[in-house]
Design an enzyme around this catalytic site. Structure first.
Site, PDB file in Angstrom:
ATOM      1  CB  SER A 277      -1.857  -8.989   6.783  1.00 54.84           C
ATOM      2  OG  SER A 277      -1.164 -10.137   6.389  1.00 54.84           O
TER       3      SER A 277
ATOM      4  CB  CYS B 105      -1.889   0.219   8.603  1.00 55.28           C
ATOM      5  SG  CYS B 105      -0.549   1.382   8.481  1.00 55.28           S
TER       6      CYS B 105
ATOM      7  CD  GLU C 270      -5.716  -3.612   8.233  1.00 55.55           C
ATOM      8  OE1 GLU C 270      -5.283  -4.763   8.001  1.00 55.55           O
ATOM      9  OE2 GLU C 270      -4.985  -2.636   8.370  1.00 55.55           O
TER      10      GLU C 270
ATOM     11  CD  GLU D 155       5.488  -0.318  12.458  1.00 52.45           C
ATOM     12  OE1 GLU D 155       4.276  -0.201  12.696  1.00 52.45           O
ATOM     13  OE2 GLU D 155       6.351   0.452  12.895  1.00 52.45           O
ATOM     14  CG  LEU D 156       1.674  -6.747  12.504  1.00 54.43           C
ATOM     15  CD1 LEU D 156       1.373  -7.818  13.535  1.00 54.43           C
ATOM     16  CD2 LEU D 156       2.231  -7.361  11.230  1.00 54.43           C
TER      17      LEU D 156
ATOM     18  CG  ASN E  74      -0.386  -0.085   2.496  1.00 54.55           C
ATOM     19  OD1 ASN E  74       0.660  -0.711   2.678  1.00 54.55           O
ATOM     20  ND2 ASN E  74      -0.994   0.555   3.467  1.00 54.55           N
TER      21      ASN E  74
HETATM   22  P1  NAP Z   1       0.557  -9.092   3.415  1.00 55.43           P
HETATM   23  O1  NAP Z   1      -0.312  -9.889   2.530  1.00 55.43           O
HETATM   24  O2  NAP Z   1       0.743  -9.509   4.816  1.00 55.43           O
HETATM   25  O3  NAP Z   1       1.980  -9.012   2.674  1.00 55.43           O
HETATM   26  C1  NAP Z   1       3.036  -8.269   3.220  1.00 55.43           C
HETATM   27  C2  NAP Z   1       4.346  -8.849   2.736  1.00 55.43           C
HETATM   28  O4  NAP Z   1       4.526 -10.149   3.304  1.00 55.43           O
HETATM   29  C3  NAP Z   1       4.400  -9.040   1.222  1.00 55.43           C
HETATM   30  O5  NAP Z   1       5.686  -8.727   0.754  1.00 55.43           O
HETATM   31  C4  NAP Z   1       4.120 -10.529   1.084  1.00 55.43           C
HETATM   32  O6  NAP Z   1       4.604 -11.096  -0.111  1.00 55.43           O
HETATM   33  C5  NAP Z   1       4.889 -11.044   2.280  1.00 55.43           C
HETATM   34  N1  NAP Z   1       4.604 -12.423   2.652  1.00 55.43           N
HETATM   35  C6  NAP Z   1       3.505 -13.157   2.403  1.00 55.43           C
HETATM   36  N2  NAP Z   1       3.651 -14.402   2.904  1.00 55.43           N
HETATM   37  C7  NAP Z   1       4.867 -14.451   3.497  1.00 55.43           C
HETATM   38  C8  NAP Z   1       5.604 -15.440   4.187  1.00 55.43           C
HETATM   39  N3  NAP Z   1       5.133 -16.664   4.391  1.00 55.43           N
HETATM   40  N4  NAP Z   1       6.832 -15.136   4.663  1.00 55.43           N
HETATM   41  C9  NAP Z   1       7.338 -13.902   4.495  1.00 55.43           C
HETATM   42  N5  NAP Z   1       6.696 -12.921   3.824  1.00 55.43           N
HETATM   43  C10 NAP Z   1       5.466 -13.187   3.334  1.00 55.43           C
HETATM   44  O7  NAP Z   1       0.071  -7.554   3.459  1.00 55.43           O
HETATM   45  P2  NAP Z   1      -0.389  -6.633   2.259  1.00 55.43           P
HETATM   46  O8  NAP Z   1      -1.741  -7.076   1.813  1.00 55.43           O
HETATM   47  O9  NAP Z   1       0.692  -6.472   1.260  1.00 55.43           O
HETATM   48  O10 NAP Z   1      -0.518  -5.233   3.015  1.00 55.43           O
HETATM   49  C11 NAP Z   1      -1.630  -4.846   3.750  1.00 55.43           C
HETATM   50  C12 NAP Z   1      -1.419  -5.057   5.238  1.00 55.43           C
HETATM   51  O11 NAP Z   1      -0.277  -4.341   5.688  1.00 55.43           O
HETATM   52  C13 NAP Z   1      -2.581  -4.499   6.051  1.00 55.43           C
HETATM   53  O12 NAP Z   1      -2.889  -5.387   7.094  1.00 55.43           O
HETATM   54  C14 NAP Z   1      -2.018  -3.201   6.608  1.00 55.43           C
HETATM   55  O13 NAP Z   1      -2.632  -2.750   7.774  1.00 55.43           O
HETATM   56  C15 NAP Z   1      -0.599  -3.579   6.842  1.00 55.43           C
HETATM   57  N6  NAP Z   1       0.219  -2.382   6.941  1.00 55.43           N
HETATM   58  C16 NAP Z   1       0.728  -2.022   8.153  1.00 55.43           C
HETATM   59  C17 NAP Z   1       1.474  -0.852   8.269  1.00 55.43           C
HETATM   60  C18 NAP Z   1       2.081  -0.415   9.564  1.00 55.43           C
HETATM   61  O14 NAP Z   1       3.017   0.369   9.523  1.00 55.43           O
HETATM   62  N7  NAP Z   1       1.611  -0.869  10.708  1.00 55.43           N
HETATM   63  C19 NAP Z   1       1.684  -0.067   7.142  1.00 55.43           C
HETATM   64  C20 NAP Z   1       1.132  -0.474   5.929  1.00 55.43           C
HETATM   65  C21 NAP Z   1       0.415  -1.636   5.837  1.00 55.43           C
HETATM   66  P3  NAP Z   1       3.657 -11.251  -1.406  1.00 55.43           P
HETATM   67  O15 NAP Z   1       3.288  -9.857  -1.783  1.00 55.43           O
HETATM   68  O16 NAP Z   1       4.540 -11.922  -2.358  1.00 55.43           O
HETATM   69  O17 NAP Z   1       2.477 -12.061  -0.974  1.00 55.43           O
END
Ligand code: NAP
Length: 477
Positions: A230, A283, A377, A249-250, A153
């Protein structure tokens, strides 16, 4: 079409190279493939770790600071290219994408300042009998190789929040960017190389979450994993690597209280802006609004008016406020949650449907804690409202989810808000501004299910260091 000649290889050894396979990057608005990006796996992670290990111990802070400062300068010079890449791959409206680039420059600027100012401390050894005749000091040493994993994002600035502090701290870093948005990260790697970052101090290994993420998390020579994404993925990484430093950071279900004495028009305008920026895919997008019953009706009118003014459409168009969500799967999930909320008693105040494949900015009234749109979320252009009778109830509703990133309060009584803030179980509380506010130097992160760390260069640099103690016995002379 891509606005610049973008690198699409793996970034290994300071060069962009072919991988074992490729993945297609799509424009979320048109669905068109905009690039084929090389992907790697365990062998490429292993190569990146070997390259990284050659950068420990790191060059002195002054050299790291110069690279970071130069990076900020190049980013400023290439700002429009970068904004267009963010817009194309994430579907982020172009004006918001420019804002992300500006923040990315801030992130590098603050990280450079940390590289120049990080200092240790002396230990008052002579304050206890065994320490008499000794001096001691702590210096902060890089923790080692950092594995960074980032979400879709904020494909530029959240990558910056990993790379810039790692460079400042002296940690070589291996990045696995989100598969949906790897192009901004690859362009940032090219900028860092132009700024003089030595080959191997940064590698970017694109590819599937588990195909690249698992070997990175498991690698015995990677000291720390810094993850933004996530909750389920983040906490699984934490469990998978119990002996590593894992910074998470989730997500959040971001609440705001609008008290009876709040400026209703201002609160509604702010919430309309920050609940729907990047189609609610931050987020800290405002997701739940608890408004005092005495101003509930007036607030809904103001919010509806402000939301219906938002321009929905092509993110590349200058006037667009709200573009697409990242995938058709996300859209289907959101439609399902909206339908369920209405079945459970919520009313659609505005939006609720799609136009040209885009979910219209949607306001629901009468949300209750067990609805998906409350307790999970949303990550889409949906804001839920509920009236409250007494502040204790509003605070309890804010605290009723597993999340604890940021929350907000609108009121004329800042003294009361300071007391309420103490009772909100969130790592950050924003008063008379929406909790979507983030400046890149602030401590940013979550408690409860929202994570276990704080970012912002000052904090992230210290997280990427460990204290090393030196004691010297001073004989009488
Ligand atoms: P996501 O699906 O959890 O993916 C995040 C990263 O993790 C991606 O690079 C993904 O790779 C990778 N990943 C997936 N499976 C993995 C595994 N088994 N081992 C290691 N890495 C793995 O999250 P998203 O949909 O991209 O982003 C949205 C989420 O991020 C929301 O929950 C949001 O709240 C959170 N977020 C939090 C913050 C904060 O600062 N707190 C800021 C921004 C976003 P792939 O893309 O290849 O699947």
């Amino acid at each position: 079409m891509l606005p610049v000649d973008l690198p699409t290889g793996l970034f290994l050894g300071g060069r962009f190279v072919a991988g074992t396979d490729t993945l297609a990057v799509r424009n979320p608005y048109s669905g068109a493939i905009i690039a084929e990006v090389a992907t790697g796996g365990p062998a490429e992670v292993d190569r990146a770790v070997r390259d990284a290990a050659a950068h420990l111990p790191p060059p002195p802070p002054v050299e790291r600071a110069r690279v970071l400062e130069r990076t900020a300068e190049i980013l400023a010079a290439r700002a429009e290219d970068l904004a267009r890449v963010v817009c194309l791959e994430a579907g982020k409206p172009i004006r918001q994408a420019r804002g992300e680039v500006a923040r990315c420059i801030d992130t590098f600027t603050f990280a450079a300042a940390e590289a120049r100012t990080l200092s240790g401390e002396t230990v008052p050894l002579e304050a206890s009998a065994p320490g008499v005749g000794k001096i001691g000091f702590v210096r902060y040493a890089p923790v080692g190789i950092v594995g960074a994993i980032t979400p879709f994002n904020f494909p530029l600035n959240l990558v910056a929040h990993k790379l810039a502090p790692a460079i400042a701290a002296g940690c070589p870093v291996i990045l696995k960017p989100a598969s949906k948005t790897p192009l901004s990260a690859l362009l940032l790697a090219a900028v860092l190389a132009d700024a003089g970052l030595p080959p191997g101090a940064l590698s970017v290994v694109t590819g599937d979450g588990s195909a690249v993420g698992d070997p990175l998390v498991d690698h015995p020579d990677v000291a720390m994993i810094s993850f933004t994404g996530s909750g389920p993925v983040g906490w699984a990484i934490r469990q998978r690597a119990p002996q590593k430093h894992v910074a998470l950071e989730l997500g959040n279900s971001t609440p705001v209280i609008v008290a009876e004495d709040a400026d209703v028009t201002r609160a509604a305008a702010k919430i309309a802006g920050s609940g729907f920026a990047h189609a609610g895919q931050s987020c800290i997008s405002v997701q739940r609004v608890y408004v005092h019953e005495s101003i509930h009706a007036a607030f809904l009118v103001e919010l509806r008016t402000a939301v219906e003014r938002l321009v929905v459409g092509d993110p590349a168009t200058e006037t667009t406020d709200v573009g697409p969500v990242i995938t058709t799967e996300s859209l289907a999930r959101l439609e399902g949650w909206l339908t369920a909320a209405v079945v459970e008693g919520a009313e659609v105040v505005t939006g609720g449907g799609t136009r040209g494949g885009l979910l219209l900015p949607t306001v629901l009234d009468g949300i209750t804690p067990r609805m998906h749109v409350s307790c999970e979320e949303v990550f889409g252009p949906v804001v839920g409202v509920a009236a409250y009778h007494a502040i204790d109830g509003a605070i309890a509703l804010c605290n009723s989810t597993p999340y604890g990133l940021q929350a907000g309060i609108f009121t004329a009584r800042v003294d009361a808000a300071l007391r309420w803030a103490e009772r909100l179980e969130f790592a950050g509380v924003v008063i008379n501004e929406t909790p979507t506010f983030r400046a890149d130097q602030q401590p940013y992160g979550g408690i409860k299910g929202s994570g276990n760390t704080r970012e912002g260069p000052h904090y992230a640099v210290r997280n990427m260091c460990e204290p090393r103690l030196v004691i010297v016995d001073l004989p009488d002379v």
